[in-house]
Design a protein around this motif. Structure first.
Motif, PDB file in Angstrom:
ATOM      1  N   GLN A 192      49.637  30.547   7.739  1.00 55.74           N
ATOM      2  CA  GLN A 192      50.349  30.700   6.726  1.00 55.74           C
ATOM      3  C   GLN A 192      50.623  29.244   6.404  1.00 55.74           C
ATOM      4  O   GLN A 192      50.742  29.036   5.375  1.00 55.74           O
ATOM      5  CB  GLN A 192      51.691  31.217   7.345  1.00 55.74           C
ATOM      6  N   TYR A 193      50.781  28.286   7.412  1.00 52.06           N
ATOM      7  CA  TYR A 193      51.111  27.014   7.004  1.00 52.06           C
ATOM      8  C   TYR A 193      50.134  26.087   7.843  1.00 52.06           C
ATOM      9  O   TYR A 193      50.215  25.830   8.996  1.00 52.06           O
ATOM     10  CB  TYR A 193      52.529  26.536   7.444  1.00 52.06           C
ATOM     11  N   PRO A 194      48.959  25.749   6.965  1.00 51.07           N
ATOM     12  CA  PRO A 194      47.963  25.100   7.540  1.00 51.07           C
ATOM     13  C   PRO A 194      48.367  23.573   8.180  1.00 51.07           C
ATOM     14  O   PRO A 194      49.099  23.090   7.299  1.00 51.07           O
ATOM     15  CB  PRO A 194      46.792  24.991   6.508  1.00 51.07           C
ATOM     16  N   VAL A 195      47.913  23.258   9.182  1.00 51.58           N
ATOM     17  CA  VAL A 195      48.527  22.147   9.909  1.00 51.58           C
ATOM     18  C   VAL A 195      47.651  20.781   9.418  1.00 51.58           C
ATOM     19  O   VAL A 195      46.551  20.900   9.174  1.00 51.58           O
ATOM     20  CB  VAL A 195      48.252  22.020  11.287  1.00 51.58           C
ATOM     21  N   GLU A 196      48.455  19.765   8.954  1.00 49.37           N
ATOM     22  CA  GLU A 196      47.579  18.355   8.581  1.00 49.37           C
ATOM     23  C   GLU A 196      47.380  17.718   9.801  1.00 49.37           C
ATOM     24  O   GLU A 196      48.075  17.500  10.715  1.00 49.37           O
ATOM     25  CB  GLU A 196      48.643  17.800   7.616  1.00 49.37           C
ATOM     26  N   ILE A 197      46.169  17.159   9.859  1.00 49.84           N
ATOM     27  CA  ILE A 197      45.808  16.251  10.998  1.00 49.84           C
ATOM     28  C   ILE A 197      45.144  14.940  10.570  1.00 49.84           C
ATOM     29  O   ILE A 197      44.011  14.698  10.233  1.00 49.84           O
ATOM     30  CB  ILE A 197      44.683  17.062  11.885  1.00 49.84           C
ATOM     31  N   PRO A 198      46.054  13.851  10.193  1.00 50.41           N
ATOM     32  CA  PRO A 198      45.573  12.501   9.730  1.00 50.41           C
ATOM     33  C   PRO A 198      44.719  11.949  10.770  1.00 50.41           C
ATOM     34  O   PRO A 198      44.920  11.959  12.125  1.00 50.41           O
ATOM     35  CB  PRO A 198      47.075  11.841   9.830  1.00 50.41           C
ATOM     36  N   GLY A 199      43.945  11.555  10.183  1.00 53.12           N
ATOM     37  CA  GLY A 199      42.735  10.621  11.053  1.00 53.12           C
ATOM     38  C   GLY A 199      41.536  11.664  11.821  1.00 53.12           C
ATOM     39  O   GLY A 199      40.636  11.024  11.932  1.00 53.12           O
ATOM     40  N   VAL A 200      41.589  12.815  11.508  1.00 53.51           N
ATOM     41  CA  VAL A 200      40.510  13.741  11.807  1.00 53.51           C
ATOM     42  C   VAL A 200      39.925  14.016  10.749  1.00 53.51           C
ATOM     43  O   VAL A 200      40.480  15.015   9.762  1.00 53.51           O
ATOM     44  CB  VAL A 200      40.921  14.812  12.672  1.00 53.51           C
ATOM     45  N   SER A 201      38.585  13.821  10.126  1.00 51.49           N
ATOM     46  CA  SER A 201      37.878  14.086   9.133  1.00 51.49           C
ATOM     47  C   SER A 201      37.445  15.597   9.262  1.00 51.49           C
ATOM     48  O   SER A 201      37.275  16.092  10.071  1.00 51.49           O
ATOM     49  CB  SER A 201      36.814  13.266   8.629  1.00 51.49           C
ATOM     50  N   MET A 202      37.597  16.308   7.992  1.00 49.69           N
ATOM     51  CA  MET A 202      37.257  17.472   7.744  1.00 49.69           C
ATOM     52  C   MET A 202      35.647  17.934   8.519  1.00 49.69           C
ATOM     53  O   MET A 202      35.768  18.758   9.273  1.00 49.69           O
ATOM     54  CB  MET A 202      37.104  18.126   6.192  1.00 49.69           C
ATOM     55  N   THR A 203      34.855  16.974   8.276  1.00 51.16           N
ATOM     56  CA  THR A 203      33.345  17.051   8.661  1.00 51.16           C
ATOM     57  C   THR A 203      33.458  17.098  10.103  1.00 51.16           C
ATOM     58  O   THR A 203      32.855  18.101  10.917  1.00 51.16           O
ATOM     59  CB  THR A 203      32.646  16.046   8.086  1.00 51.16           C
TER      60      THR A 203
END
Lengths: 249, 216
Positions: A88-99
């Protein structure tokens, strides 16, 4: 058609407060189940318990996924067994790229299944193919996971991850919240195209709106920690018209 | 104490990795540049108690000072770093970024003293210290100390100490990433911006590998 998920008399609590009070549910492959209900009924608790969120304690009952005792497995193993939660609320993960994030997830699952990891080229090709499904550009891939994404981008990104991981059971927790009509259509079409005879979907929602796009085979009403009524898609329309008070059996 | 004087226009760049306690004093003349990294990784180090002291004084105009610190401490490690950056004349720039990850019963400290003298107008400074505590027993003390006597300057500072984001860990696990792996990725992500300031690619790669090795 075969049995994918079986929930038997499931009780769960958080911080000592009982939220689920005996949930029973069987889901077969090829089916779409909608779970509706008022705020605080336990809808999100159910998805948290199925995915193994550490804050919740299961006090009674059983959950089986394709014959495996789900409650014994840590969250990552449940995921590798094929449970996927669209948050419901996707978490932001700074510093970890989507790829990097996605490659670790996909290859982790492949390893679990005894398959070779995907090479860089194959992996990027797969990403591209699945992005197209959600009409996503490639610029999001180089960014950190969900960081600075709009509400719509986050929800699309959830379904994109679902497409990458090919789960057998997807739980969409309020996936429609915060989506405008165009994003809703794209997300719903993505979900529909991922549907096969082998997998199943649980759609958790407040509103009937999403169910115009993702048509359920069954609609369950969850109230006060129990499923109090089950019907077909017409039940959702009935709920829309009369509210939850009107349908308590 | 080691003393160093940079003459006009000179550049001093060093990455100190797990070296014995530093006691370094650098005086900068006009238009000189300093770029220092102080790296303390447990396991790779033979020293478990370390006090680093770095003093840099900008005595000429147009100097640039960059001091970076990163560390992964565990066990009974104890690392303290003290910086003293002094802007005596104007038009200079200084940047400090210190990031520590502390596990087990390790202890760390960062004391950052920054002086901008009365005549050091148009000075620009930034001092940031961010820390990640991985256990309840780990401790970090941080004390920024700014003394600013000039009125036309840009000076920013910030210090935060927090824990690993449990919701991010769960999110990653829900995608099938092992908790250990997720942990490693989050720690690496936390240290990423400091690592990116290391110009030499070989050194940077070596440090990234070291992070992967020590984080468990």
């Amino acid at each position: 058609m075969r049995e994918l998920l079986k929930i038997k008399d499931l009780h769960a609590s958080i911080a000592g407060k009982e939220i689920l009070k005996g949930v029973n549910l069987v889901i077969n492959s090829g089916e779409v189940h909608a779970i509706m209900g008022p705020n605080g009924a336990g809808k999100s608790t159910l998805s948290a318990v199925l995915t193994g969120h550490p804050a919740y304690e299961v006090t009674q009952g059983e959950v089986w996924l394709r014959g495996k005792n789900l409650l014994e497995l840590p969250p990552e193993q449940r995921a590798r067994e094929g449970i996927f939660l669209s948050f419901q609320y996707p978490v932001e993960i700074p510093g970890v790229s989507m790829t990097n994030f996605m490659r670790t997830a996909v290859n982790g699952k492949r390893q679990y299944e005894g398959k070779e990891p995907l090479g860089a080229r194959e992996f990027l090709k797969l990403m591209k193919e699945k992005r197209a499904l959600l009409e996503m550009g490639d610029k999001l891939q180089n960014r950190s996971v969900n960081e600075g994404f709009s509400g719509g981008e986050k929800k699309k990104n959830e379904i994109f991850q679902m497409a990458m991981l090919e789960p057998c059971l997807s739980i969409l927790d309020e996936t429609d919240s915060g989506l405008d009509i165009d994003a809703l259509r794209i997300v719903a079409e993505g979900v529909n195209r991922l549907k096969t005879a082998e997998n199943a979907t649980i759609v958790i929602t407040h509103y009937q709106r999403l169910l115009d796009y993702i048509v359920p085979d069954f609609v369950h009403v969850l109230a006060d920690g129990r499923i109090v009524k089950t019907g077909d898609k017409s039940l959702a329309l009935e709920l829309e018209e009369h509210g939850y008070e009107g349908v308590k059996s | 104490m080691k003393e160093l004087r940079l003459h006009s226009g000179e550049v001093f760049e060093r990455v100190f990795v797990n070296e014995p306690p530093l006691d370094l004093r650098i005086v900068q003349e006009a238009d000189s540049r300093v770029k220092i990294h102080v790296v303390n990784f447990s396991e790779d180090s033979e020293y478990s108690e370390i006090l680093n002291k770095i003093t840099v004084e900008q005595q000429g105009e147009g100097c640039v000072t960059e001091i970076y610190g990163l560390g992964y401490l565990r066990g009974e490690d104890h690392v303290e770093t003290e910086t003293h950056v002094r802007h005596i004349v104007g038009g200079g720039e200084s940047k400090q970024l210190f990031k520590y990850v502390l596990a087990d019963r390790s202890q760390g400290a960062f004391y950052g003293e920054l002086l901008i003298a009365k005549d050091a107008q148009k000075t620009r400074t930034e001092q940031v210290n961010r820390n990640l505590l991985l256990s309840r027993e780990a401790q970090m003390r941080t004390r920024p100390q700014l003394e600013i006597y000039a009125d036309d300057v840009q000076a920013s500072h910030g210090a935060t100490t927090g824990q690993l984001d449990e919701s991010a860990l769960f999110y990653m696990q829900q995608r099938g990433i092992n908790r250990d792996e997720a942990y490693r990725m989050l720690v690496a992500a936390f240290l990423k911006d400091v690592l990116e300031t290391v110009a030499d690619e070989e050194t940077r790669t070596r440090l990234m590998d070291a992070i992967d090795r020590v984080v468990e």
